[in-house]
Design a protein around this motif. Structure first.
Motif, mmCIF file in Angstrom:
data_model
loop_
_atom_site.group_PDB
_atom_site.id
_atom_site.type_symbol
_atom_site.label_atom_id
_atom_site.label_comp_id
_atom_site.label_asym_id
_atom_site.label_seq_id
_atom_site.Cartn_x
_atom_site.Cartn_y
_atom_site.Cartn_z
ATOM 1 N N LEU A 163 -19.857 -23.049 -36.978
ATOM 2 C CA LEU A 163 -19.356 -24.125 -36.263
ATOM 3 C C LEU A 163 -20.021 -24.658 -35.413
ATOM 4 O O LEU A 163 -20.253 -26.057 -35.245
ATOM 5 N N ALA A 164 -20.686 -23.814 -34.351
ATOM 6 C CA ALA A 164 -21.638 -24.485 -33.407
ATOM 7 C C ALA A 164 -22.815 -25.207 -34.205
ATOM 8 O O ALA A 164 -23.344 -26.069 -33.545
ATOM 9 N N ARG A 165 -23.316 -24.417 -35.200
ATOM 10 C CA ARG A 165 -24.381 -24.910 -35.897
ATOM 11 C C ARG A 165 -24.189 -26.348 -36.596
ATOM 12 O O ARG A 165 -24.908 -27.181 -36.560
ATOM 13 N N ALA A 166 -23.135 -26.479 -37.139
ATOM 14 C CA ALA A 166 -22.602 -27.661 -37.791
ATOM 15 C C ALA A 166 -22.412 -28.925 -36.571
ATOM 16 O O ALA A 166 -22.939 -29.948 -36.887
ATOM 17 N N PHE A 167 -21.970 -28.503 -35.404
ATOM 18 C CA PHE A 167 -21.823 -29.527 -34.239
ATOM 19 C C PHE A 167 -23.095 -29.947 -33.887
ATOM 20 O O PHE A 167 -23.627 -31.216 -33.882
ATOM 21 N N PHE A 168 -24.121 -28.942 -33.804
ATOM 22 C CA PHE A 168 -25.545 -29.321 -33.432
ATOM 23 C C PHE A 168 -26.282 -30.125 -34.287
ATOM 24 O O PHE A 168 -27.098 -30.866 -34.216
ATOM 25 N N ALA A 169 -25.949 -29.775 -35.439
ATOM 26 C CA ALA A 169 -26.792 -30.385 -36.520
ATOM 27 C C ALA A 169 -26.241 -31.973 -37.057
ATOM 28 O O ALA A 169 -26.819 -32.705 -37.386
ATOM 29 N N SER A 170 -24.866 -32.330 -36.833
ATOM 30 C CA SER A 170 -24.463 -33.532 -37.422
ATOM 31 C C SER A 170 -23.597 -34.346 -36.294
ATOM 32 O O SER A 170 -23.613 -35.475 -36.464
ATOM 33 N N HIS A 171 -23.635 -33.874 -35.136
ATOM 34 C CA HIS A 171 -22.573 -34.616 -34.177
ATOM 35 C C HIS A 171 -23.732 -35.337 -33.176
ATOM 36 O O HIS A 171 -24.641 -34.752 -32.688
ATOM 37 N N SER A 172 -23.513 -36.524 -33.114
ATOM 38 C CA SER A 172 -24.693 -37.522 -32.113
ATOM 39 C C SER A 172 -23.917 -37.645 -30.672
ATOM 40 O O SER A 172 -22.758 -38.076 -30.384
ATOM 41 N N CYS A 173 -24.746 -36.826 -29.790
ATOM 42 C CA CYS A 173 -24.194 -36.713 -28.562
ATOM 43 C C CYS A 173 -24.807 -37.860 -27.824
ATOM 44 O O CYS A 173 -26.450 -37.865 -27.845
ATOM 45 N N ASN A 174 -24.282 -38.771 -27.258
ATOM 46 C CA ASN A 174 -25.032 -39.933 -26.275
ATOM 47 C C ASN A 174 -25.298 -39.711 -24.986
ATOM 48 O O ASN A 174 -25.792 -40.600 -24.177
ATOM 49 N N SER A 175 -24.825 -38.784 -24.590
ATOM 50 C CA SER A 175 -24.947 -38.278 -23.054
ATOM 51 C C SER A 175 -26.127 -37.352 -22.980
ATOM 52 O O SER A 175 -26.198 -36.409 -23.595
ATOM 53 N N TYR A 224 -26.051 -35.409 -20.428
ATOM 54 C CA TYR A 224 -25.664 -34.304 -19.287
ATOM 55 C C TYR A 224 -25.067 -33.089 -20.146
ATOM 56 O O TYR A 224 -24.254 -33.673 -20.908
ATOM 57 N N PHE A 225 -25.446 -31.952 -19.576
ATOM 58 C CA PHE A 225 -24.845 -30.663 -20.366
ATOM 59 C C PHE A 225 -23.195 -30.719 -20.137
ATOM 60 O O PHE A 225 -22.547 -30.334 -21.189
ATOM 61 N N ALA A 226 -22.957 -31.313 -19.098
ATOM 62 C CA ALA A 226 -21.234 -31.199 -18.799
ATOM 63 C C ALA A 226 -20.480 -32.100 -19.654
ATOM 64 O O ALA A 226 -19.373 -31.993 -20.044
ATOM 65 N N ASP A 227 -21.119 -32.863 -20.294
ATOM 66 C CA ASP A 227 -20.407 -33.921 -21.547
ATOM 67 C C ASP A 227 -20.465 -33.158 -22.795
ATOM 68 O O ASP A 227 -20.024 -33.732 -23.584
ATOM 69 N N ILE A 228 -21.242 -32.261 -23.135
ATOM 70 C CA ILE A 228 -21.431 -31.430 -24.335
ATOM 71 C C ILE A 228 -19.847 -31.144 -24.706
ATOM 72 O O ILE A 228 -19.475 -31.157 -26.009
ATOM 73 N N PRO A 229 -19.104 -30.088 -23.988
ATOM 74 C CA PRO A 229 -17.855 -29.779 -24.465
ATOM 75 C C PRO A 229 -16.892 -30.999 -25.003
ATOM 76 O O PRO A 229 -16.346 -30.698 -25.601
ATOM 77 N N GLY A 230 -17.015 -32.000 -24.210
ATOM 78 C CA GLY A 230 -15.970 -33.188 -24.677
ATOM 79 C C GLY A 230 -16.516 -33.480 -26.159
ATOM 80 O O GLY A 230 -15.778 -33.929 -26.951
ATOM 81 N N ASP A 231 -17.760 -33.594 -26.429
ATOM 82 C CA ASP A 231 -18.161 -34.091 -27.566
ATOM 83 C C ASP A 231 -17.794 -32.891 -28.615
ATOM 84 O O ASP A 231 -17.527 -33.233 -29.733
ATOM 85 N N PHE A 232 -17.963 -31.735 -28.126
ATOM 86 C CA PHE A 232 -17.401 -30.616 -29.079
ATOM 87 C C PHE A 232 -15.941 -30.882 -29.593
ATOM 88 O O PHE A 232 -15.561 -30.864 -30.733
ATOM 89 N N VAL A 233 -15.289 -30.944 -28.469
ATOM 90 C CA VAL A 233 -13.741 -31.580 -28.669
ATOM 91 C C VAL A 233 -13.458 -32.291 -29.746
ATOM 92 O O VAL A 233 -12.486 -32.305 -30.654
ATOM 93 N N ARG A 234 -14.328 -33.530 -29.525
ATOM 94 C CA ARG A 234 -14.164 -34.832 -30.505
ATOM 95 C C ARG A 234 -14.406 -34.341 -31.823
ATOM 96 O O ARG A 234 -14.107 -34.835 -32.888
ATOM 97 N N PHE A 235 -15.771 -33.423 -32.041
ATOM 98 C CA PHE A 235 -16.123 -32.975 -33.364
ATOM 99 C C PHE A 235 -15.076 -32.230 -34.052
ATOM 100 O O PHE A 235 -14.670 -32.500 -35.299
ATOM 101 N N VAL A 236 -14.652 -31.139 -33.359
ATOM 102 C CA VAL A 236 -13.455 -30.447 -33.979
ATOM 103 C C VAL A 236 -12.389 -31.059 -34.266
ATOM 104 O O VAL A 236 -11.420 -30.634 -35.206
#
Length: 260
Positions: free
Chosen positions: A68-80, A82-94
């Motif tokens: 799951l983490a690999r799928a997120f890392f490979a396919s989700h486009s994070c626009n920020s 800042y590391f603190a914004d990564i969890p929010g992107d992960f929530v949107r991904f799942v």
């Protein structure tokens, strides 16, 4: 030359995101590539594991976390950046994750959202000018000021009880209403609430200029099936309790307008 450099960059980042699906760029030592590949992924996966500890434990036990983490890392486009914004992107991904024929639990998105909110409240910079608030003011005759560092949410799954030892297979028969807030000592609290409490807290946020009495009268009109006197008594006690807990900060000295 610019086109060649951009092509190398594209191939390099594609390989870092998904080394199993993209060939490594030529002209770069394999040892160096592997260092970058592992460094980027491990940083993101480790940060996610810290932000979603319960979900990480449950999925790791089934060998589902890294896919799951690999799928997120490979396919989700994070626009920020800042590391603190990564969890929010992960929530949107799942939240858009396809569960059809999936080995992942059906409560995946809600549990991730619930765990993410704790971090959101923990780092929130929302505030109210303390000079406008009387901590000992009359919450019924004046306007109760709700702590801005709070969230009202509802879930279909019992997210507060999910753990490696308790993994429900069916959603709840009725939605779970939760109040989350950070008190003045910077501790985050999670409280299960009923529908009437949810409505009252929603009103406090949406109509900050009303007095406590006006809020309770408005609530009674929305819930005509409950005796008004009983509801008023319940509401007055609830406001006092939330003041003591730190969810309500006090009574407004003047009318506090809702910020846009």
């Amino acid at each position: 030359m610019t086109a060649d450099f951009q092509s190398i960059q594209h191939n390099f980042t594609a390989y870092l995101r998904s080394p199993d699906d993209n060939p490594p760029p030529g002209g770069i030592e394999q040892r160096r590539l592997h260092i970058y590949r592992d460094l980027f992924y491990n940083n993101v996966a480790g940060f996610l594991a810290q932000g979603f500890p319960v979900l990480h434990q449950i999925l790791t036990a089934k060998s589902l976390w890294h896919p799951l983490a690999r799928a997120f890392f490979a396919s989700h486009s994070c626009n920020s950046p800042y590391f603190a914004d990564i969890p929010g992107d992960f929530v949107r991904f799942v939240s858009t994750f396809n569960h059809s024929n999936s080995p992942y639990p059906p409560y995946l998105a809600e549990l991730a959202h619930y765990e993410w909110l704790e971090m959101v409240l923990d780092i929130s910079t929302d505030s109210v000018d303390g000079a406008l608030i009387d901590p000992e003011g009359d919450l019924l005759k004046r306007s109760p000021v709700i702590n801005p560092v709070h969230r009202l949410v509802q879930y279909q799954w019992p997210v507060t009880a999910i753990s490696p030892d308790h993994k429900p297979e069916e959603p709840l028969p009725t939605p779970l209403h939760l109040l989350l807030f950070r008190d003045l000592d910077f501790r985050v609290h999670f409280i299960e609430i009923n529908e009437s409490t949810h409505l009252l807290l929603t009103q406090l946020t949406a109509e900050p200029g009303l007095t406590g009495e006006q809020h309770l009268f408005a609530l009674s009109r929305k819930m005509p099936h409950i005796d008004p006197q009983q509801l008023f008594h319940f509401g007055a006690e609830l406001l006092a309790d939330f003041l003591q807990r730190g969810c309500i900060l006090g009574a407004a000295k003047t009318i506090i307008k809702k910020s846009n």
